[in-house]
Write a protein that holds these residues in place. Structure first.
Motif: not given
Lengths: 87, 419
Positions: B76-80, B261-267, B291-297
């Motif tokens: 559940r993270n942004t893998t950074i 939270q975080a989210y991912v877009t279509e690849p 290819g998905g854009i992974v982002a969080g805040g």
């Protein structure tokens, strides 16, 4: 999103409110060091209900105590926080 | 066994519909007593078990997991992954971890897809640039790579970034750690699980801890939904739920559980090949290998164990990402998720002993646990095997709060909701 029933303004959107701290985290001036330490740093942090201090920051700016379930997000009660509760 | 994943096996699988792949680790049953029972089958817990077995020769080890391994914050993270922190204690801790990341795929014989593509902090103001320069200096003094970039260099690195003077958050420059990057989150759990299993570690899934067995002030094992398991040492490693599990032993921690939270877009085709971060905004953007854009805040800002976030915070995170990289506004979001994070009261992890004998804690990772996975497991295993903290982990003991030795990266005091 939560709908919080402000004791002064009625039901308002969560965006107007800010969580501050749990009710057991108030440090009183007469507290012994151990009690002050516990109030600062020891939390029950239950996976269930707890009493929390919230503020209607972008509304009436009043303080209140929410009893809230931290899994279902149900708000069980809201009561105003008066001077009697403050340290 | 090590030859199981090969080009030939893949080809054979392709012809047979990929039905021949077996389990990568045993479905172990509780078989106590154990020398060490690790509570929590996330990356940190599995890494702890692996290093206990591989580095310290502790063979009778079990990992008990309430669900399936890697199903909590590991997934559940942004893998950074990066080590460019501000406080020297955290720099040492995360750099120790980053060095383990660099050799992890070889160590585990499992591709964790560690991709050191560079981790870039953006500076949006003169004050930001001063702060980044200061951090870069302190990092280099510690022997950790950091490079201050001017606007032209940032623009070359991330052409899609809105660097115009009229941008919502104008960019002045940045600080990059080129050795930082991303890794494949599931593969980390699976790699550690497979490697630990081969060393005899029992990985027991669907086994929730419901209490502790005690003799006086010593813990002697755990009560679980699959029976009582005796253990010489019990190692809590459940960040997100540390407060709940420690509470089962009657211990209160300087931790509140909050949702992040975080989210991912279509690849899409490659468009961002660097990890972009803004600590002034609290925004993290990277592109996954798929290819998905992974982002969080930001975290949601109030205590919760719900593993589901508030739409208003998600909206904030999306607005920030779009303001920085306007091209993202054309993408569809395919998934959002949230994890329960241990927000500790100084923003730093807690690794060490608890007031009960033979009960230990590794938690309080706030929203920065994934990058620490190998280091956290390595240092915790040292502590469990030798009975004393590794020098790198020693500053992170629970006692630091009582004596005022907190490691407060953000400098905000005991206010987890303001981190």
């Amino acid at each position: 999103m939560l709908l919080i029933d402000c004791p002064h303004c009625g039901p308002r959107a969560q965006e107007e409110f800010g969580y501050d701290r749990t009710l057991d985290s108030l440090v009183r001036i007469e507290d012994a060091p151990d009690a002050a330490m516990a109030a600062l740093y020891a939390r029950a942090n239950p996976r269930g209900e707890d009493d929390e201090i919230w503020r209607h920051t972008f509304g009436c700016r009043g303080w209140m105590v929410l009893r809230r379930d931290r899994v279902s997000h149900a708000i069980l009660s809201v009561r105003p926080l008066g001077p009697e509760a403050l340290p | 066994m090590s030859g199981r994943y090969s080009a030939l096996a893949l080809l054979r699988g392709a012809l047979g519909g990929h039905r021949h792949w077996g389990r990568a680790w045993r479905a172990a049953e509780p078989d106590g007593p154990y020398d060490v029972v690790v509570i929590g089958g996330g990356g940190h817990g599995l890494a702890t078990a692996y290093y206990l077995a591989s580095q310290h020769g502790v063979r009778k080890v079990a990992v008990v997991e309430k669900g399936w391994i890697g199903g909590g914050n590991t997934g559940r993270n942004t893998t950074i992954v990066r080590s460019n922190y501000r406080q020297p204690q955290l720099q040492r801790l995360l750099e120790h971890s980053l060095k383990l990341w660099e050799g992890l795929s070889d160590e585990l014989n499992y591709n964790v897809m560690f991709s050191p593509r560079g981790a870039l902090f953006l500076g949006h103001s003169d004050a930001d640039m001063t702060r980044l320069a200061e951090r870069g200096d302190s990092l280099r003094a510690m022997g950790i790579d950091a490079e201050l970039l001017d606007l032209a260099a940032v623009r070359r690195l991330v052409p899609l970034l809105d660097c115009s003077p009229t941008a919502r958050w104008p960019v002045q420059g940045g600080l990059i750690q080129r050795r930082g990057g991303t890794a494949r989150h599931d593969a980390v759990a699976w790699g550690y699980a497979r490697a630990a299993d081969r060393l005899g570690v029992d990985i027991i899934e669907n086994c929730e801890v419901t209490g502790f067995t005690r003799q006086g002030d010593a813990v002697t094992g755990v009560e679980t939904t699959r029976g009582t398991i005796a253990a010489g040492k019990v190692a809590i490693c459940v960040a997100g739920h540390s407060g709940h599990v420690a509470g089962l032993a009657g211990i209160r921690l300087p931790i509140e559980s909050h949702t992040l939270q975080a989210y991912v877009t279509e690849p899409v085709k490659p468009m961002i090949d660097t990890v972009i971060m803004s600590q002034s905004l609290h925004c993290y953007i990277s592109q996954s290998d798929k290819g998905g854009i992974v982002a969080g805040g930001d975290p949601d800002g109030f205590p919760s164990y719900a593993q589901r976030g508030q739409p208003m915070r998600l909206e904030d995170a999306i607005a920030q990402a779009i303001a920085l990289v306007p091209a993202l506004s054309r993408l569809r979001m395919v998934r959002c998720w949230s994890g329960v994070t241990d927000m500790s009261f100084d923003g730093s992890p807690i690794i060490g002993d608890l007031p009960l004998r033979n009960l230990h804690l590794n938690g309080g990772w706030c929203y920065g646990g994934f990058k620490a996975t190998p280091g956290s497991g390595h240092l915790y295993a040292h502590h469990l095997a030798t009975g004393s903290p590794h020098p790198i982990a020693a500053p992170f003991d629970l006692a630091r709060f009582a004596v005022g030795r907190t490691i407060d990266e953000a400098g905000v005091g005991p206010m987890p909701q303001h981190r």
